[in-house]
Design an enzyme around this catalytic site. Structure first.
Site, PDB file in Angstrom:
ATOM      1  N   GLN A  97       0.847  -1.203   0.000  1.00 60.64           N
ATOM      2  CA  GLN A  97       0.000   0.000   0.000  1.00 60.64           C
ATOM      3  C   GLN A  97       0.878   1.248   0.000  1.00 60.64           C
ATOM      4  O   GLN A  97       1.794   1.371   0.833  1.00 60.64           O
ATOM      5  CB  GLN A  97      -0.934   0.018   1.220  1.00 60.64           C
ATOM      6  CG  GLN A  97      -1.952   1.165   1.153  1.00 60.64           C
ATOM      7  CD  GLN A  97      -2.963   1.150   2.305  1.00 60.64           C
ATOM      8  OE1 GLN A  97      -2.864   0.345   3.231  1.00 60.64           O
ATOM      9  NE2 GLN A  97      -3.929   2.050   2.238  1.00 60.64           N
ATOM     10  N   HIS A 103      -8.785   1.844  -1.113  1.00 56.30           N
ATOM     11  CA  HIS A 103      -9.068   1.666  -2.537  1.00 56.30           C
ATOM     12  C   HIS A 103      -9.013   0.197  -2.909  1.00 56.30           C
ATOM     13  O   HIS A 103      -8.197  -0.556  -2.384  1.00 56.30           O
ATOM     14  CB  HIS A 103      -8.084   2.455  -3.411  1.00 56.30           C
ATOM     15  CG  HIS A 103      -6.639   2.181  -3.132  1.00 56.30           C
ATOM     16  ND1 HIS A 103      -5.967   2.752  -2.077  1.00 56.30           N
ATOM     17  CD2 HIS A 103      -5.749   1.386  -3.761  1.00 56.30           C
ATOM     18  CE1 HIS A 103      -4.707   2.333  -2.088  1.00 56.30           C
ATOM     19  NE2 HIS A 103      -4.556   1.486  -3.093  1.00 56.30           N
TER      20      HIS A 103
HETATM   21  P1  5GP Z   1      -1.467   0.955  -3.547  1.00 54.75           P
HETATM   22  O1  5GP Z   1      -0.013   0.750  -3.900  1.00 54.75           O
HETATM   23  O2  5GP Z   1      -1.615   1.957  -2.430  1.00 54.75           O
HETATM   24  O3  5GP Z   1      -2.245  -0.301  -3.322  1.00 54.75           O
HETATM   25  O4  5GP Z   1      -2.135   1.594  -4.847  1.00 54.75           O
HETATM   26  C1  5GP Z   1      -1.998   2.915  -5.213  1.00 54.75           C
HETATM   27  C2  5GP Z   1      -2.181   2.982  -6.696  1.00 54.75           C
HETATM   28  O5  5GP Z   1      -2.361   4.332  -7.069  1.00 54.75           O
HETATM   29  C3  5GP Z   1      -0.980   2.469  -7.496  1.00 54.75           C
HETATM   30  O6  5GP Z   1      -1.377   1.364  -8.323  1.00 54.75           O
HETATM   31  C4  5GP Z   1      -0.556   3.674  -8.326  1.00 54.75           C
HETATM   32  O7  5GP Z   1      -0.136   3.342  -9.626  1.00 54.75           O
HETATM   33  C5  5GP Z   1      -1.798   4.533  -8.324  1.00 54.75           C
HETATM   34  N1  5GP Z   1      -1.519   5.957  -8.458  1.00 54.75           N
HETATM   35  C6  5GP Z   1      -0.537   6.658  -7.821  1.00 54.75           C
HETATM   36  N2  5GP Z   1      -0.601   7.955  -8.160  1.00 54.75           N
HETATM   37  C7  5GP Z   1      -1.648   8.060  -9.036  1.00 54.75           C
HETATM   38  C8  5GP Z   1      -2.205   9.191  -9.739  1.00 54.75           C
HETATM   39  O8  5GP Z   1      -1.768  10.343  -9.627  1.00 54.75           O
HETATM   40  N3  5GP Z   1      -3.257   8.918 -10.549  1.00 54.75           N
HETATM   41  C9  5GP Z   1      -3.769   7.657 -10.704  1.00 54.75           C
HETATM   42  N4  5GP Z   1      -4.796   7.516 -11.547  1.00 54.75           N
HETATM   43  N5  5GP Z   1      -3.272   6.594 -10.042  1.00 54.75           N
HETATM   44  C10 5GP Z   1      -2.221   6.796  -9.224  1.00 54.75           C
END
Ligand code: 5GP
Ligand code: ZN
Length: 117
Positions: A97, A103
């Site tokens: 994360q 999300h």
């Molecule tokens: P996590 O790593 O927290 O599970 O997922 C966060 C997600 O947000 C990642 O897959 C990353 O690519 C996405 N993400 C990060 N910054 C942005 C952004 O500015 N716009 C969009 N659409 N996605 C983002």
């Protein structure tokens, strides 16, 4: 207060329109947009409009919105014509994360391995 937008949260900024995103669906309680760094042909994030740090915290405080989020994930998958897909909630930095606003990742359009990496 719990659930309020956080000034330093990227996803709160996307909801507010302060950071652009490719939105695919929106409801009163959820927002769905394409991941900026897709890990599959279809990679969409579904988030609650309220801010909680992770899915478990959201579920503990907002069970109805959690149900909305899961239903919306199904609607997104149907819109994208995904017969199979993976729904992922990375929870905690050790699990990958990086954005601490709850999300769901919807990943589809390619074969998936199990166990995941
Ligand atoms: P996590 O790593 O927290 O599970 O997922 C966060 C997600 O947000 C990642 O897959 C990353 O690519 C996405 N993400 C990060 N910054 C942005 C952004 O500015 N716009 C969009 N659409 N996605 C983002
Ligand atoms: Zn947030």
């Amino acid at each position: 207060m719990a659930g309020e937008a956080q000034a330093d949260c990227l996803f709160c900024k996307i909801i507010a329109g302060e950071v652009p995103a490719t939105v695919v669906r929106e409801t009163d309680t959820t927002y769905a947009f394409r991941d900026i760094n897709p890990q599959a042909p279809t990679h969409i994030l579904v988030i609650p409009k309220v801010h909680y740090r992770d899915a478990a915290t959201l579920a503990a405080v907002e069970p109805q919105i959690t149900a909305d989020l899961l239903r919306e994930a199904g609607e997104v998958a149907a819109d994208e014509k995904l017969e199979s897909y993976r729904l992922v909630f990375n929870t905690g930095s050790g699990a990958g994360q990086t954005v601490f606003h709850a999300h769901a990742h919807i990943l589809g359009g390619r074969g998936m391995q199990w166990p995941p990496g």
